[in-house]
Design a protein around this motif. Structure first.
Motif, mmCIF file in Angstrom:
data_model
loop_
_atom_site.group_PDB
_atom_site.id
_atom_site.type_symbol
_atom_site.label_atom_id
_atom_site.label_comp_id
_atom_site.label_asym_id
_atom_site.label_seq_id
_atom_site.Cartn_x
_atom_site.Cartn_y
_atom_site.Cartn_z
ATOM 1 N N LEU A 1 0.843 -1.207 0.000
ATOM 2 C CA LEU A 1 0.000 0.000 0.000
ATOM 3 C C LEU A 1 0.873 1.251 0.000
ATOM 4 O O LEU A 1 0.621 2.209 -0.742
ATOM 5 C CB LEU A 1 -0.923 0.014 1.224
ATOM 6 N N VAL A 2 1.903 1.242 0.841
ATOM 7 C CA VAL A 2 2.808 2.394 0.927
ATOM 8 C C VAL A 2 3.503 2.613 -0.426
ATOM 9 O O VAL A 2 3.617 3.747 -0.905
ATOM 10 C CB VAL A 2 3.855 2.198 2.055
ATOM 11 N N GLU A 3 3.903 1.521 -1.033
ATOM 12 C CA GLU A 3 4.596 1.616 -2.328
ATOM 13 C C GLU A 3 3.689 2.260 -3.387
ATOM 14 O O GLU A 3 4.118 3.145 -4.135
ATOM 15 C CB GLU A 3 5.020 0.214 -2.765
ATOM 16 N N LYS A 4 2.440 1.811 -3.394
ATOM 17 C CA LYS A 4 1.504 2.375 -4.370
ATOM 18 C C LYS A 4 1.241 3.860 -4.081
ATOM 19 O O LYS A 4 1.188 4.689 -4.997
ATOM 20 C CB LYS A 4 0.191 1.584 -4.357
ATOM 21 N N ALA A 5 1.085 4.173 -2.798
ATOM 22 C CA ALA A 5 0.865 5.578 -2.409
ATOM 23 C C ALA A 5 2.052 6.434 -2.836
ATOM 24 O O ALA A 5 1.895 7.563 -3.317
ATOM 25 C CB ALA A 5 0.644 5.670 -0.906
ATOM 26 N N ARG A 6 3.277 5.867 -2.672
ATOM 27 C CA ARG A 6 4.513 6.570 -3.040
ATOM 28 C C ARG A 6 4.545 6.886 -4.543
ATOM 29 O O ARG A 6 4.947 7.972 -4.959
ATOM 30 C CB ARG A 6 5.699 5.700 -2.640
ATOM 31 N N GLN A 7 4.067 5.934 -5.332
ATOM 32 C CA GLN A 7 4.059 6.130 -6.792
ATOM 33 C C GLN A 7 3.084 7.219 -7.214
ATOM 34 O O GLN A 7 3.287 7.895 -8.219
ATOM 35 C CB GLN A 7 3.662 4.825 -7.503
ATOM 36 N N GLU A 8 2.012 7.386 -6.454
ATOM 37 C CA GLU A 8 0.903 8.215 -6.942
ATOM 38 C C GLU A 8 0.781 9.578 -6.267
ATOM 39 O O GLU A 8 -0.119 10.349 -6.612
ATOM 40 C CB GLU A 8 -0.428 7.449 -6.777
ATOM 41 N N ASN A 9 1.645 9.877 -5.289
ATOM 42 C CA ASN A 9 1.473 11.116 -4.520
ATOM 43 C C ASN A 9 2.795 11.799 -4.211
ATOM 44 O O ASN A 9 3.844 11.175 -4.204
ATOM 45 C CB ASN A 9 0.764 10.812 -3.189
ATOM 46 N N ASP A 10 2.698 13.091 -3.884
ATOM 47 C CA ASP A 10 3.891 13.840 -3.488
ATOM 48 C C ASP A 10 4.287 13.539 -2.046
ATOM 49 O O ASP A 10 5.455 13.501 -1.696
ATOM 50 C CB ASP A 10 3.621 15.348 -3.625
ATOM 51 N N LEU A 11 3.270 13.344 -1.213
ATOM 52 C CA LEU A 11 3.501 13.130 0.211
ATOM 53 C C LEU A 11 2.796 11.833 0.615
ATOM 54 O O LEU A 11 1.654 11.605 0.221
ATOM 55 C CB LEU A 11 2.894 14.309 0.981
ATOM 56 N N VAL A 12 3.480 11.000 1.390
ATOM 57 C CA VAL A 12 2.868 9.739 1.839
ATOM 58 C C VAL A 12 2.845 9.709 3.368
ATOM 59 O O VAL A 12 3.882 9.859 4.017
ATOM 60 C CB VAL A 12 3.626 8.508 1.294
ATOM 61 N N ILE A 13 1.643 9.531 3.916
ATOM 62 C CA ILE A 13 1.495 9.467 5.368
ATOM 63 C C ILE A 13 0.899 8.125 5.757
ATOM 64 O O ILE A 13 -0.108 7.691 5.176
ATOM 65 C CB ILE A 13 0.623 10.637 5.865
ATOM 66 N N VAL A 14 1.532 7.485 6.736
ATOM 67 C CA VAL A 14 1.043 6.209 7.268
ATOM 68 C C VAL A 14 0.551 6.462 8.683
ATOM 69 O O VAL A 14 1.267 7.068 9.489
ATOM 70 C CB VAL A 14 2.166 5.151 7.281
ATOM 71 N N SER A 15 -0.677 6.058 8.985
ATOM 72 C CA SER A 15 -1.108 6.148 10.379
ATOM 73 C C SER A 15 -1.015 4.780 11.024
ATOM 74 O O SER A 15 -1.237 3.740 10.380
ATOM 75 C CB SER A 15 -2.526 6.709 10.506
ATOM 76 N N ILE A 16 -0.643 4.790 12.286
ATOM 77 C CA ILE A 16 -0.562 3.559 13.071
ATOM 78 C C ILE A 16 -1.390 3.776 14.318
ATOM 79 O O ILE A 16 -1.046 4.594 15.183
ATOM 80 C CB ILE A 16 0.902 3.232 13.429
ATOM 81 N N PHE A 17 -2.531 3.106 14.369
ATOM 82 C CA PHE A 17 -3.438 3.318 15.495
ATOM 83 C C PHE A 17 -4.294 2.068 15.659
ATOM 84 O O PHE A 17 -5.084 1.737 14.778
ATOM 85 C CB PHE A 17 -4.320 4.552 15.228
ATOM 86 N N VAL A 18 -4.086 1.370 16.762
ATOM 87 C CA VAL A 18 -4.940 0.216 17.060
ATOM 88 C C VAL A 18 -6.233 0.778 17.628
ATOM 89 O O VAL A 18 -6.279 1.233 18.770
ATOM 90 C CB VAL A 18 -4.246 -0.757 18.040
ATOM 91 N N ASN A 19 -7.243 0.805 16.796
ATOM 92 C CA ASN A 19 -8.484 1.541 17.081
ATOM 93 C C ASN A 19 -9.407 0.757 18.011
ATOM 94 O O ASN A 19 -10.032 -0.213 17.584
ATOM 95 C CB ASN A 19 -9.190 1.822 15.752
ATOM 96 N N PRO A 20 -9.520 1.167 19.271
ATOM 97 C CA PRO A 20 -10.306 0.360 20.226
ATOM 98 C C PRO A 20 -11.768 0.199 19.827
ATOM 99 O O PRO A 20 -12.373 -0.831 20.128
ATOM 100 C CB PRO A 20 -10.167 1.142 21.540
ATOM 101 N N THR A 21 -12.353 1.195 19.131
ATOM 102 C CA THR A 21 -13.797 1.133 18.860
ATOM 103 C C THR A 21 -14.164 0.100 17.795
ATOM 104 O O THR A 21 -15.343 -0.154 17.589
ATOM 105 C CB THR A 21 -14.362 2.512 18.468
ATOM 106 N N GLN A 22 -13.172 -0.485 17.116
ATOM 107 C CA GLN A 22 -13.525 -1.523 16.154
ATOM 108 C C GLN A 22 -13.281 -2.930 16.692
ATOM 109 O O GLN A 22 -13.428 -3.898 15.967
ATOM 110 C CB GLN A 22 -12.816 -1.305 14.814
ATOM 111 N N PHE A 23 -12.930 -3.000 17.978
ATOM 112 C CA PHE A 23 -12.805 -4.306 18.641
ATOM 113 C C PHE A 23 -14.029 -4.528 19.519
ATOM 114 O O PHE A 23 -14.453 -3.613 20.226
ATOM 115 C CB PHE A 23 -11.549 -4.358 19.510
ATOM 116 N N GLY A 24 -14.561 -5.723 19.480
ATOM 117 C CA GLY A 24 -15.701 -6.058 20.322
ATOM 118 C C GLY A 24 -15.246 -6.651 21.644
ATOM 119 O O GLY A 24 -14.056 -6.913 21.857
ATOM 120 N N VAL A 25 -16.231 -6.872 22.530
ATOM 121 C CA VAL A 25 -15.960 -7.528 23.807
ATOM 122 C C VAL A 25 -15.392 -8.927 23.530
ATOM 123 O O VAL A 25 -15.917 -9.655 22.694
ATOM 124 C CB VAL A 25 -17.261 -7.636 24.640
#
Lengths: 268, 268
Positions: free
Chosen positions: A28-52
């Motif tokens: 994904l990063v590689e493709k983003a690099r090919q298609e954009n001037d700036l590439v940003i990767v977010s790293i966030f284990v999102n608690p609201t998408q995990f269930g009990v």
């Protein structure tokens, strides 16, 4: 993050991840690099998408390793906010999507796509990307995010990449690291099941139930814990009366305690 | 709209309205004009914020008049999309906010704030404004939109203006045009009730129930159909044990068939 972005010029490609980066993320990063001037990767284990009872606490995290991988892979910046920064204690806003979140992963993971729609909306508003990159392995997520973008009118183009696989066919996933050696071997059954389905369909079978039954039998040689086997329309995830047109075959299977997903898109 | 905006430079002030513009809207446009390079007014009677049996069909519409008023008032562009353009037939995305949508207008208008959060999110994503302007008459809406902006991380500053009133105190509203002569006279009771409350509180009364009771008695001289009388904390809309601090007194009252709202903010 906004200060950094405001200083830069040109198009922004954004790769949202939960970290523990693997070859799929790097593609994904590689493709983003090919298609954009700036590439940003977010790293966030999102608690609201995990269930009990799900693996939020255990989900693998290694920010140092991830940052290095993202950088080497071509990212200009990594956005790794804390949970408190993203969700204040009074947080009460939820983005909900209906129509394509009633089956597949939504059935066994209530609140999962609400969590995804909410975090994706937040991240899009923070990063304001021109293009955002998602892996086709999460086929339902791709559809959900595309619908979200269309319906909340985000000015973002959603770009996807095909599933990245290990040599033996197992789709790469941060959760693969949960597997012991025996389970790792069993886990190839997801891809083998999809290959079997493709073969049967290519031979002329058009009955959904028959293909599902054959997939199911194969998987049961490795595990009894099948979450779902679905053969649905690619764009709506609606049921098919026969296997025809743009078809998505999607699986979710527990190998030991680990829930793995995989899918195949076919033009029939 | 996006094409138009992308051609322009400088800051964008955005005034979202449901049309049938009055002095309140024009005060918002004026403020937006003072603070921005570009001023955009949207006119869209948003169906998703009307409940069953409410006045969506009857809501007054006059795009020609509105466009002229907006232009004269200082707007650079009017955005007046059709319902189909905003909500496709399969539309299934809803933005929901919890914590400040459990009382006041939310009680009698289920789905109202979901409709507002959804349309505001969409319009913000289409217009991408630097500042958006809302009237303090819709006090709960202002709080809801501020919370929405904070929690979905919109890069928009929410600006407000005080309630604009007719000479006799009635808050200006598109719905005032529903009133016949007799009702128009009765309608001043909302402002008179707020003035009475202020007077009693200034004289030293601190008991919520006593002030509510006196407001209620006065209003009942004109109508028996009171939706709510609430005295709550300004920033959280939570109940007060006594009248102290930053206080919001908010009313919703039916005059004939017409539901009118008004409010007063006090520092006690």
């Amino acid at each position: 993050m906004r200060e950094f972005i405001n200083k830069e010029e040109g198009s922004i490609g954004f790769v949202p991840t939960m970290g523990y980066l693997h070859q799929g993320h790097l593609a994904l990063v590689e493709k983003a690099r090919q298609e954009n001037d700036l590439v940003i990767v977010s790293i966030f284990v999102n608690p609201t998408q995990f269930g009990v009872g799900e693996d939020y606490e255990e989900y693998p995290r290694d920010l140092k390793r991830d940052t290095k991988l993202a950088e080497t892979g071509g990212a200009d910046a990594v956005f790794a906010p804390s949970v408190d920064e993203i969700y204040n204690p009074d947080h009460g806003t939820v983005v909900k999507i209906e129509g394509i979140t009633e089956n597949l992963c939504a059935s066994s993971r209530p609140g999962f796509f609400e969590g995804i729609c909410t975090i994706v909306s937040k991240l899009f508003n923070i990063i304001n990307p021109d293009r955002a990159y998602f892996g086709q392995k999460d086929a339902q997520q791709v559809l959900v995010v595309k619908k979200l973008v269309a319906e909340l009118n985000f000015a973002v183009e959603i770009r996807t990449i095909p599933i990245v696989r290990e040599a033996d066919g197992l789709a790469v996933s941060s959760r693969n690291q949960y597997l012991n050696d025996e389970e790792r071997e069993s886990a190839t059954v997801l891809y083998r099941a999809l290959e079997l389905a493709e073969e049967i369909i290519n031979e002329g079978e058009r009955r959904v139930e028959v293909v599902k039954e054959k997939i199911s039998s194969l998987i049961k040689e490795e595990t009894d814990n099948i979450d779902y086997i679905e053969i649905v329309k690619q764009n709506s995830l609606k049921n098919l009366s026969e296997i025809k047109g743009s078809v998505l075959i999607a699986l979710a299977v527990y190998i030991g305690q680990t829930r793995l997903i995989d899918n195949l898109m076919l033009e029939v």
